[in-house]
Design a protein around this motif. Sequence first.
Motif, PDB file in Angstrom:
ATOM      1  N   ASP A  62      -0.970   9.360  -7.929  1.00  0.00           N
ATOM      2  CA  ASP A  62      -0.160   8.831  -6.828  1.00  0.00           C
ATOM      3  C   ASP A  62       1.174   8.259  -7.289  1.00  0.00           C
ATOM      4  O   ASP A  62       1.933   7.701  -6.494  1.00  0.00           O
ATOM      5  CB  ASP A  62      -0.937   7.766  -6.055  1.00  0.00           C
ATOM      6  CG  ASP A  62      -1.410   6.619  -6.950  1.00  0.00           C
ATOM      7  OD1 ASP A  62      -1.463   6.806  -8.191  1.00  0.00           O
ATOM      8  OD2 ASP A  62      -1.739   5.547  -6.411  1.00  0.00           O
ATOM      9  N   ASP A 108       0.813  -1.226   0.000  1.00  0.00           N
ATOM     10  CA  ASP A 108       0.000   0.000   0.000  1.00  0.00           C
ATOM     11  C   ASP A 108       0.842   1.270   0.000  1.00  0.00           C
ATOM     12  O   ASP A 108       0.439   2.287  -0.573  1.00  0.00           O
ATOM     13  CB  ASP A 108      -0.948   0.009   1.208  1.00  0.00           C
ATOM     14  CG  ASP A 108      -2.036  -1.051   1.094  1.00  0.00           C
ATOM     15  OD1 ASP A 108      -2.310  -1.484  -0.043  1.00  0.00           O
ATOM     16  OD2 ASP A 108      -2.589  -1.446   2.140  1.00  0.00           O
ATOM     17  N   ASP A 109       1.998   1.235   0.646  1.00  0.00           N
ATOM     18  CA  ASP A 109       2.804   2.448   0.786  1.00  0.00           C
ATOM     19  C   ASP A 109       3.984   2.496  -0.183  1.00  0.00           C
ATOM     20  O   ASP A 109       4.949   3.227   0.026  1.00  0.00           O
ATOM     21  CB  ASP A 109       3.320   2.572   2.219  1.00  0.00           C
ATOM     22  CG  ASP A 109       4.219   1.399   2.622  1.00  0.00           C
ATOM     23  OD1 ASP A 109       4.187   0.361   1.923  1.00  0.00           O
ATOM     24  OD2 ASP A 109       4.949   1.527   3.626  1.00  0.00           O
ATOM     25  N   HIS A 127       6.429   3.499  -3.080  1.00  0.00           N
ATOM     26  CA  HIS A 127       6.730   4.781  -3.721  1.00  0.00           C
ATOM     27  C   HIS A 127       7.318   4.503  -5.097  1.00  0.00           C
ATOM     28  O   HIS A 127       8.403   3.927  -5.221  1.00  0.00           O
ATOM     29  CB  HIS A 127       7.721   5.589  -2.874  1.00  0.00           C
ATOM     30  CG  HIS A 127       8.041   6.934  -3.442  1.00  0.00           C
ATOM     31  ND1 HIS A 127       9.091   7.710  -3.003  1.00  0.00           N
ATOM     32  CD2 HIS A 127       7.441   7.652  -4.431  1.00  0.00           C
ATOM     33  CE1 HIS A 127       9.131   8.846  -3.700  1.00  0.00           C
ATOM     34  NE2 HIS A 127       8.140   8.829  -4.568  1.00  0.00           N
TER      35      HIS A 127
END
Length: 397
Positions: A272, A252-253, A255
Amino acid sequence: MSLHLVFVTSLVAQANPSTGYELANQALLEGLARAGVRTTVIGCTWPGQAVAPGAKAALGEVEVRTDRADPWLKIKWLLMSLATGLPMSSAKLRVIDEEAVRDAIASAGPFDGYVLNGVALAGAFPDSFTGKPSIFVAHNVEHRSSAENARNAGSLIKRSLFARDARLLKTIEHRLRDQSSGVVTFAAEDAVDLGVPPERSVFLPLSIERSTQLPETKELAHDLALLGTWTWHPNRIGLEWFLNEVKPRLLDDVHIRVAGSTPIDLVSAWPDVDFVGKVDRATDFVAESAVIPLISRAGTGVQLKTIETFSLGLPSVATTSSVRGIAAIPDNCTIANDPESFASALNDKIRRARAGDLQRLDGRVFAETQAQLMDAGIRQMLDMLTRTTSGAKEALS
């Protein structure tokens, strides 16, 4: 006696090469120089783009980049393609006067043969680069790439145009294949696709000199780094697959940073994802990443970003298409083709990197092997050309 070859290319060496085509051109010219060959480059440059020291754009500036073209220029290209019966890549270059091409050849002085570097310029002026032995360098199987583009195109018009290009490119590629002393490909399977007899085929593994030194990484700036020319349709296919199919299955996080020319519709669709455009130092950009996704899903030829990744010793997850033309896959590369396996492998490598295990290798072994194989391929290519040159001289004597 050293050879003097005229290197025919749509794009001369740029001061800061970034696309796979530019990097392959640079590698090929460097390989010829190592072999003691003198080259005269005939080609053009992009408007406003600085050329490399010592390079000269003999045919001036020509805009061929679709992402930089306004609608009127795209219409002009289409009309030129329809009028000349040439594929779009060659039709774009017909703004060059044929007399300028002949003058550029004459200004080279005495020379021994041509290196026809790609389809575009040699296809645009089929009667200009004759009278001397030639080697055809097929960066990709262009007609197959266009056929893949047609199958993946979103509209009927685009499908029709790509399919037309595929037919025209196949004709040109086969003509260049038949008229040349030999055909160089960067992936062995491409020679089979082009129907090149084994005795006239040279497989040339590419070595990129800039990719052998990894800067010291003090801190990772992102989990995943993707670098490419995403305006090129085969690359876009891979990026869309990654964003649509793989990304939803990642941590989910995570980058993600994407560098290189990117269509604006993709940038706006993925707020995102960190789209950073062109980067000054590609090596620094990838060195700050935990893992490199190698996401080719279409096209032919070899993936230069794969060679760079392996030469730098960076951990990666790659599709089978991304490693075509490469025999020795490093231990820190995982091959995966479906979205679930690809995402799972990325997640595993990201977790390990976050825990301190960077999974990096010494890429010099891979890079040195590539360089040795490339130099051997260059010698084979030159032997093929000189045999034809000697035969022609004997026939005239």
